[in-house]
Motif scaffolding. Structure first.
Motif, PDB file in Angstrom:
ATOM      1  N   TYR A 188      -7.578  -4.429   6.413  1.00  0.00           N
ATOM      2  CA  TYR A 188      -6.314  -3.799   6.041  1.00  0.00           C
ATOM      3  C   TYR A 188      -6.474  -2.308   5.765  1.00  0.00           C
ATOM      4  N   CYS A 189      -7.536  -1.703   6.307  1.00  0.00           N
ATOM      5  CA  CYS A 189      -7.843  -0.306   5.984  1.00  0.00           C
ATOM      6  C   CYS A 189      -6.717   0.651   6.377  1.00  0.00           C
ATOM      7  N   ARG A 190      -5.969   0.289   7.409  1.00  0.00           N
ATOM      8  CA  ARG A 190      -4.906   1.197   7.852  1.00  0.00           C
ATOM      9  C   ARG A 190      -3.699   1.141   6.928  1.00  0.00           C
ATOM     10  N   ASN A 191      -3.648   0.142   6.083  1.00  0.00           N
ATOM     11  CA  ASN A 191      -2.572   0.055   5.096  1.00  0.00           C
ATOM     12  C   ASN A 191      -2.946   0.912   3.896  1.00  0.00           C
ATOM     13  N   ASN A 192      -2.535   2.177   3.943  1.00  0.00           N
ATOM     14  CA  ASN A 192      -2.902   3.111   2.875  1.00  0.00           C
ATOM     15  C   ASN A 192      -1.748   4.062   2.584  1.00  0.00           C
ATOM     16  N   PHE A 193      -1.966   4.902   1.588  1.00  0.00           N
ATOM     17  CA  PHE A 193      -0.958   5.883   1.173  1.00  0.00           C
ATOM     18  C   PHE A 193      -1.431   7.302   1.475  1.00  0.00           C
ATOM     19  N   ASN A 194      -2.112   7.494   2.601  1.00  0.00           N
ATOM     20  CA  ASN A 194      -2.700   8.797   2.908  1.00  0.00           C
ATOM     21  C   ASN A 194      -1.731   9.763   3.575  1.00  0.00           C
ATOM     22  N   ASP A 195      -0.561   9.309   3.964  1.00  0.00           N
ATOM     23  CA  ASP A 195       0.498  10.189   4.459  1.00  0.00           C
ATOM     24  C   ASP A 195       1.816   9.427   4.376  1.00  0.00           C
ATOM     25  N   LEU A 196       2.911  10.133   4.630  1.00  0.00           N
ATOM     26  CA  LEU A 196       4.228   9.522   4.449  1.00  0.00           C
ATOM     27  C   LEU A 196       4.497   8.371   5.422  1.00  0.00           C
ATOM     28  N   ALA A 253       2.408   6.323   6.953  1.00  0.00           N
ATOM     29  CA  ALA A 253       1.581   5.175   6.574  1.00  0.00           C
ATOM     30  C   ALA A 253       2.119   4.514   5.307  1.00  0.00           C
ATOM     31  N   SER A 254       2.604   5.316   4.382  1.00  0.00           N
ATOM     32  CA  SER A 254       3.154   4.769   3.138  1.00  0.00           C
ATOM     33  C   SER A 254       4.407   3.949   3.403  1.00  0.00           C
ATOM     34  N   LEU A 255       5.293   4.462   4.268  1.00  0.00           N
ATOM     35  CA  LEU A 255       6.524   3.736   4.579  1.00  0.00           C
ATOM     36  C   LEU A 255       6.231   2.427   5.308  1.00  0.00           C
ATOM     37  N   ILE A 256       5.235   2.435   6.198  1.00  0.00           N
ATOM     38  CA  ILE A 256       4.851   1.204   6.888  1.00  0.00           C
ATOM     39  C   ILE A 256       4.312   0.181   5.891  1.00  0.00           C
ATOM     40  N   LEU A 257       3.487   0.636   4.953  1.00  0.00           N
ATOM     41  CA  LEU A 257       2.938  -0.276   3.950  1.00  0.00           C
ATOM     42  C   LEU A 257       4.051  -0.874   3.090  1.00  0.00           C
ATOM     43  N   LEU A 258       5.019  -0.046   2.722  1.00  0.00           N
ATOM     44  CA  LEU A 258       6.142  -0.554   1.926  1.00  0.00           C
ATOM     45  C   LEU A 258       6.971  -1.567   2.714  1.00  0.00           C
ATOM     46  N   THR A 259       7.086  -1.366   4.034  1.00  0.00           N
ATOM     47  CA  THR A 259       7.771  -2.351   4.862  1.00  0.00           C
ATOM     48  C   THR A 259       7.031  -3.683   4.835  1.00  0.00           C
ATOM     49  N   GLU A 260       5.696  -3.628   4.891  1.00  0.00           N
ATOM     50  CA  GLU A 260       4.901  -4.851   4.804  1.00  0.00           C
ATOM     51  C   GLU A 260       5.097  -5.535   3.456  1.00  0.00           C
ATOM     52  N   LEU A 261       5.207  -4.745   2.404  1.00  0.00           N
ATOM     53  CA  LEU A 261       5.453  -5.330   1.079  1.00  0.00           C
ATOM     54  C   LEU A 261       6.821  -5.988   1.012  1.00  0.00           C
ATOM     55  N   THR A 262       7.802  -5.432   1.729  1.00  0.00           N
ATOM     56  CA  THR A 262       9.137  -6.023   1.738  1.00  0.00           C
ATOM     57  C   THR A 262       9.122  -7.393   2.400  1.00  0.00           C
ATOM     58  N   VAL A 263       8.307  -7.558   3.435  1.00  0.00           N
ATOM     59  CA  VAL A 263       8.177  -8.850   4.109  1.00  0.00           C
ATOM     60  C   VAL A 263       7.509  -9.872   3.196  1.00  0.00           C
ATOM     61  N   VAL A 264       6.681  -9.421   2.245  1.00  0.00           N
ATOM     62  CA  VAL A 264       5.994 -10.154   1.173  1.00  0.00           C
ATOM     63  C   VAL A 264       4.817 -11.001   1.640  1.00  0.00           C
ATOM     64  N   ASN A 265       4.629 -11.184   2.930  1.00  0.00           N
ATOM     65  CA  ASN A 265       3.474 -11.958   3.364  1.00  0.00           C
ATOM     66  C   ASN A 265       2.190 -11.159   3.119  1.00  0.00           C
ATOM     67  N   GLN A 266       1.253 -11.754   2.381  1.00  0.00           N
ATOM     68  CA  GLN A 266      -0.050 -11.146   2.061  1.00  0.00           C
ATOM     69  C   GLN A 266       0.088  -9.894   1.175  1.00  0.00           C
ATOM     70  N   TRP A 267       1.231  -9.719   0.520  1.00  0.00           N
ATOM     71  CA  TRP A 267       1.396  -8.514  -0.285  1.00  0.00           C
ATOM     72  C   TRP A 267       0.472  -8.513  -1.498  1.00  0.00           C
ATOM     73  N   HIS A 268       0.069  -9.700  -1.959  1.00  0.00           N
ATOM     74  CA  HIS A 268      -0.823  -9.755  -3.107  1.00  0.00           C
ATOM     75  C   HIS A 268      -2.219  -9.250  -2.749  1.00  0.00           C
ATOM     76  N   ILE A 269      -2.625  -9.415  -1.480  1.00  0.00           N
ATOM     77  CA  ILE A 269      -3.927  -8.886  -1.057  1.00  0.00           C
ATOM     78  C   ILE A 269      -3.899  -7.359  -1.060  1.00  0.00           C
ATOM     79  N   LEU A 270      -2.777  -6.794  -0.607  1.00  0.00           N
ATOM     80  CA  LEU A 270      -2.637  -5.335  -0.662  1.00  0.00           C
ATOM     81  C   LEU A 270      -2.658  -4.850  -2.105  1.00  0.00           C
ATOM     82  N   ALA A 271      -1.943  -5.557  -2.976  1.00  0.00           N
ATOM     83  CA  ALA A 271      -1.915  -5.162  -4.391  1.00  0.00           C
ATOM     84  C   ALA A 271      -3.306  -5.278  -5.015  1.00  0.00           C
TER      85      ALA A 271
END
Length: 740
Positions: A591-599, A601-619
């Motif tokens: 999941y290395c590409r799921n990061n907050f290193n630019d805007l 990438a951050s918006l994509i990660l937040l979209t993944e969190l909205t879907v909620v699948n595997q969001w606890h692993i990201l957290a």
């Protein structure tokens, strides 16, 4: 009509004829037009009524001013792409100059607004105070951050999270404010449900600690199972979203199958019951406050129309009315682009008895009349009929036209589409399949040529004929795809996977033509298109929330996780550039590409969190590289977006579809259709869609006049009208627009 450029290029009243009353004073006309325009677009701006203030107010509402405001808002928001951490880094001086220019534009817009509103009203409006405070705080942050950078001290650009304030609080964004108002109105009721839900999670967490804490159970990673109350609460909260099911229960389930009853009970209570209650509470409050807001807007609209009537009224006999000439001038100022035929139709609706004036009751409907989209169509001959009338009107030609118009013609092509779908799913390397593609393509091209032969071409590709454009573009895409595919296969040395992917997508898009053929599909898609503008309101709402969380995430988490190319041999690639992630599910899941290193990438990660699948692993991953308290960021995002905003969006979609399927024509629409039928110039929407009259439809304007029935028929020869759709009323019945 909605979407027209209101107040754009105000027209001066035409000179009065000897039979007409003297022209209105410009200032009275502009003032009345301002009230009508506000009623039409549901603006609730208490502006000054002095001549200078009214002119400034019209200029304030000019489309160029609104466009400029949105331009600077988007530039201000887009600066996050160029500021550290940046996707396209620019020097701090460049971004700070751009931000100062945006702030200057916002301040100028605010000053303009202050010039048209009473001072007491301006200073009591919290929106204006929020804008001014945000401008001051941003300037303070810019100066502080720049000073720290000058002495090589890294600072935090905290004011970037305030940028959406400008998008929310300017008068142009009243729809987004209504969305936030809906959230605010829902919070009191949903708060009690949420507290009860949290209490339930904590009770089950304590039960889990007592049941499993002392049994020495281990997770699949070898960690102690349910021994820490905070970890248990987080895992059970995640279980509500089903993201960690059934993994979280497996250690207990393997130890004793009776323990599965604990998790089943928890899921039933918290996932199904509480989440359903959240939706029910949100939907109930949504409808309740929607009705209240529509009632308020209806009252304000009537009040503004009464103000406009009082400005223009004259006494005729025992009642006050508005003269026909003044009514025309007013309508042209409010809607400069309205056609003369459309204006004449609305006048005949407002002045039923052709008395030369409009009474108060009919005048108050003017804003609603202008909101109803009426399509003006002109009956014209097919070009082939003019060029070669004998051939076009011959028996074989008429037979072809009759066949194309018949319903069986549509059914035949429906079958062809289904057969084509089967061939697309087969192996295209088979020569038979390859030849079949050309056969299907030829049949589709023949279909289009036959329709253009039967229906007038300019009308077939008219501005309102969405489905005809859709059908033709799909066929063109299929032609491009087939030719490109043949070309690529013939050039054996050339092999571009990207081109092949595009070819395959274009070929599959051909199957979308089935939407055109099946009426129920068209109803659903048309409904989606109709509610599309109001769905943009929720797009703005989500953008605001995403942007704020993205900025916070970049400030807290940037640089903590790094992405390495798949072919990288660096040892850091296995741990996403951070040793704290060694042996973690985050690193193992790549999941290395799921990061907050630019805007982005951050918006994509937040979209993944909205879907909620595997969001606890990201957290968990970001908690490992920072602190366990970082999980609160992800829980907060889930509560705000998934529980609150998504439920409001679901409530909106439900209400929108209920309205779309059950909405009857409004009184104003009925009045328009009645007058259209009385004049004998009515065309039903279904007739146009089915092609019964589309061969003669043209949007060209033709004015009409005349007093008696015969003159009307003669003057209206070739000119027809119809109500475009009920989408305008539908959009205004929904929450986001709330226009009635």
């Amino acid at each position: 009509m909605p979407g027209a450029h209101r107040a754009a290029g105000l027209h001066r009243p035409r000179p009065s004829s000897p039979e007409e009353p003297p022209a209105l004073e410009d200032q009275d006309l502009l003032l009345a037009a301002a009230y009508v325009s506000d009623a039409q677009y549901n603006r609730n701006v208490p502006f000054e009524t002095s001549p200078q203030a009214v002119r400034l107010y019209h200029f304030y509402n000019h489309w160029t001013m609104r466009a400029a405001t949105y331009f600077f808002i988007w530039v201000d928001l887009a600066l996050a792409l160029f500021e550290e951490p940046a996707l396209f880094p620019l020097p701090f001086l460049a971004t700070s100059i751009a931000e100062v220019l945006c702030l200057t534009a916002f301040f100028g817009r605010l000053v303009h607004f202050a010039k048209v509103t009473p001072q007491m009203v301006f200073w009591k409006d919290t929106k204006n105070i929020c804008i001014m405070v945000t401008i001051v705080l941003t300037l303070i942050d810019l100066i502080t951050y720049g000073s720290l950078e000058a002495v090589n001290i890294h600072g935090v650009r905290w004011s970037r999270a305030l940028r959406p304030v400008f998008l929310i609080n300017f008068p142009e964004s009243r729809q987004i404010r209504r969305a936030f108002r809906s959230i605010r109105n829902t919070l009191p009721d949903i708060l009690y449900v949420f507290l009860l839900f949290i209490f339930s999670v904590l009770i089950f967490s304590l039960m889990a600690l007592k049941l499993f804490g002392d049994r020495g159970l281990k997770t699949v990673q070898g960690s102690p199972y349910f021994t820490n109350i905070l970890d248990i609460a987080f895992e059970l909260y995640v279980l509500v979203t089903t993201a960690n099911s059934p993994d979280v229960m497996m250690p207990a389930y393997e130890f004793n199958w009776w323990y599965s009853l604990y998790f089943i009970t928890y899921i039933i209570i918290n996932t199904y019951i509480f989440m359903s209650v959240f939706l029910a509470v949100v939907y109930n409050n949504y409808r309740k406050h929607l009705k209240n807001e529509i009632r308020t807007l209806a009252y304000l609209k009537r009040h503004k129309m009464i103000e406009a009537f009082n400005i223009l009224k004259v006494k005729v006999g025992t009642e006050f009315v508005v003269k026909e000439a003044q009514w025309r001038q007013l309508a042209k100022v409010v809607e400069p682009d309205i056609s003369s035929s459309h204006l004449e139709l609305l006048l005949r609706i407002s002045d039923e008895g052709q008395k030369g004036y409009v009474d108060k009751t009919n005048f108050l409907r003017l804003a609603d009349l202008l909101n109803i989209q009426v399509v003006t169509i002109n009956i014209k001959r097919h070009p082939l009929e003019a060029w070669m009338p004998r051939v076009y009107q011959s028996s074989p030609s008429l037979l072809v036209q009759k066949m194309v118009r018949h319903r069986i013609f549509v059914w035949v092509y429906d079958v062809i589409i289904l057969i084509n779908a089967i061939f697309i799913a087969l192996d295209e390397k088979n020569p038979l399949i390859s030849y079949a593609e050309w056969l299907f393509l030829s049949l589709y091209i023949i279909e289009i040529l036959l329709k253009l032969y039967t229906y007038e071409p300019r009308a077939y590709f008219g501005r309102k004929q969405f489905w005809n454009w859709f059908d033709t573009l799909i066929i063109i895409a299929a032609l491009v795809a087939t030719v490109a595919n043949t070309t690529i296969q013939s050039a054996r040395k050339y092999n571009s996977q990207q081109i092949l992917d595009i070819v395959l997508i274009l070929r599959i898009l051909r199957l979308l033509r089935v939407i055109v053929s099946i009426q129920r599909f068209r109803v659903i898609v048309t409904t989606l298109i109709n509610i599309g503008p109001t769905m943009l309101t929720f797009g703005g709402l989500v953008l605001v929330v995403y942007y704020v969380f993205a900025i916070i995430g970049m400030e807290v988490f940037h640089g903590k996780v790094h992405f390495f190319d798949p072919g990288s041999t660096s040892p850091d690639a296995l741990v996403c550039g951070n040793p704290a992630l060694k042996d973690s599910a985050f690193a193992r899941g790549r999941y290395c590409r799921n990061n907050f290193n630019d805007l982005p990438a951050s918006l994509i990660l937040l979209t993944e969190l909205t879907v909620v699948n595997q969001w606890h692993i990201l957290a968990d991953g970001f908690a490992l590289v920072t602190h366990q308290a970082a999980k609160l960021y992800f829980i907060g995002f889930h509560v705000v977006v998934v529980i609150l905003i998504v439920n409001i969006f679901i409530a909106f979609i439900l209400e929108a579809f209920f309205v779309a399927y059950s909405l009857e024509k409004s009184e104003v629409e009925t009045a328009i259709e009645k007058k259209i039928q009385e004049l004998g110039v009515g065309v039903q929407e279904e007739e146009v869609q089915d092609g019964k009259l589309i061969d003669n439809v043209d949007a060209k304007d033709s004015g009409f006049s005349g007093d008696d029935g015969d003159n009307k028929r003669k003057a209206l020869k070739g000119l027809y009208f119809r109500i475009a759709s009920k989408s305008k009323v539908q959009d205004r019945g929904c929450f986001a627009a709330a226009d009635v």
